[in-house]
Design a protein around this motif. Sequence first.
Motif, PDB file in Angstrom:
ATOM      1  N   ARG A 119       8.764  49.646  -2.010  1.00 42.75           N
ATOM      2  CA  ARG A 119       8.017  48.828  -1.050  1.00 42.75           C
ATOM      3  C   ARG A 119       8.393  49.154   0.389  1.00 42.75           C
ATOM      4  NH1 ARG A 119       8.280  44.414  -5.166  1.00 42.75           N
ATOM      5  NH2 ARG A 119       6.113  44.017  -5.785  1.00 42.75           N
ATOM      6  N   GLU A 122       6.644  52.803   0.771  1.00 42.16           N
ATOM      7  CA  GLU A 122       5.206  52.873   0.523  1.00 42.16           C
ATOM      8  C   GLU A 122       4.760  54.307   0.205  1.00 42.16           C
ATOM      9  OE1 GLU A 122       3.134  51.078   3.768  1.00 42.16           O
ATOM     10  OE2 GLU A 122       3.875  49.069   3.325  1.00 42.16           O
ATOM     11  N   ALA A 139       3.541  46.655 -10.822  1.00 41.51           N
ATOM     12  CA  ALA A 139       3.489  46.332  -9.392  1.00 41.51           C
ATOM     13  C   ALA A 139       3.134  47.559  -8.567  1.00 41.51           C
ATOM     14  CB  ALA A 139       4.824  45.758  -8.943  1.00 41.51           C
ATOM     15  N   MET A 140       3.705  48.704  -8.925  1.00 44.32           N
ATOM     16  CA  MET A 140       3.397  49.929  -8.189  1.00 44.32           C
ATOM     17  C   MET A 140       1.931  50.304  -8.356  1.00 44.32           C
ATOM     18  SD  MET A 140       6.758  52.402  -8.501  1.00 44.32           S
ATOM     19  CE  MET A 140       7.462  51.881 -10.059  1.00 44.32           C
ATOM     20  N   ALA A 143      -0.330  48.331  -6.301  1.00 40.50           N
ATOM     21  CA  ALA A 143      -0.275  48.721  -4.888  1.00 40.50           C
ATOM     22  C   ALA A 143      -0.871  50.104  -4.660  1.00 40.50           C
ATOM     23  CB  ALA A 143       1.167  48.691  -4.398  1.00 40.50           C
TER      24      ALA A 143
END
Length: 333
Positions: A119, A122, A139-140, A143
Amino acid sequence: MPVESRPRRVTSVDVAREAGVSRTTVSYVLNATPHQKIPDGTRQRVLDAAARLGYAPSAAARALQSGRSDVVLYLLPDWPVGPAVTHTLVRLSTALAAHGYTLLAYPRAAGRPVADVWRSIEPAAVVSWEDLDPADVAAMRAAGVLVAVALLRGPGTAEGSLEVSQQRIGRMQAEHLAAAGHRRLGYADPDDPRVRGFAEPRLDGVRAACADLGLDEPVVRTVPPDTATAADAVRAWREAGVTAVCAYNDDVALAVLAGARAAGVDVPGGLAVVGVDDVPAAALAAPPLTTVTTDQEGIAEHIAALVVAGLDGTPPPPRLTSDVVRLVRRASA
């Protein structure tokens, strides 16, 4: 020694002031924005000002402009990082650079949660050599971060994964020794708990080969990088009728060679030895070490191709074949 204060970053505002133009003009010139009528003299003045000031756009700014990051985060495993992993890391960095990506390695042993790391960076993609927590993977992906797991495949990572069979490596060691006439094999296990994920499947491969060939179970001894302890292991193997040893890797195999010299056992006459990895010292050992090697360059290029294909939305490359693993024959077996 005095500690300097953190220098202020040169911005596009500084470049605009130095060149005597607007910030918008600087943005058009440095980003090569199409369909903008910037006089050649003005364009050169901006470029010269940027060069004098040492201006470089931030990664965040580049990502904002292009719509994605150019960083690939490489989660370095908590393993002893030897020549094989180092070679792969260098090759992977080079292969990704050819496609415009920058590889950033981060050691998982540092203890920072994976979620905090990705995070804060990024990245466009994350490459891991170990299974990742499914929650982190989810989660990755949410994103927009591509996840690629190399060597060990975990849940939910199948479309971006690479698997090299560690069992095949152990089987190849055992089959080579059996073909040379050895009927009682030993296995030199490492004493480092960090590599159990590799040592156990390699031992499973040795065991499976012995079973298929009608040989007894291999005699397993733990061999640390200590000559006296390695010599004890060599004596124990010889007492058990072992005439050849499959070592977890070349470092363990080199310890076995040292132990054999200390125990007065000839290699390969009294005990044949096969390692794994083909580290530089393997060819220089006395005798030179027979070993199983993996095509690290091919693996690095394959991982890079997986990452690039995933980011570009193109079909992934074909899976690696068994040819990625091969035996290097030398005098120790």
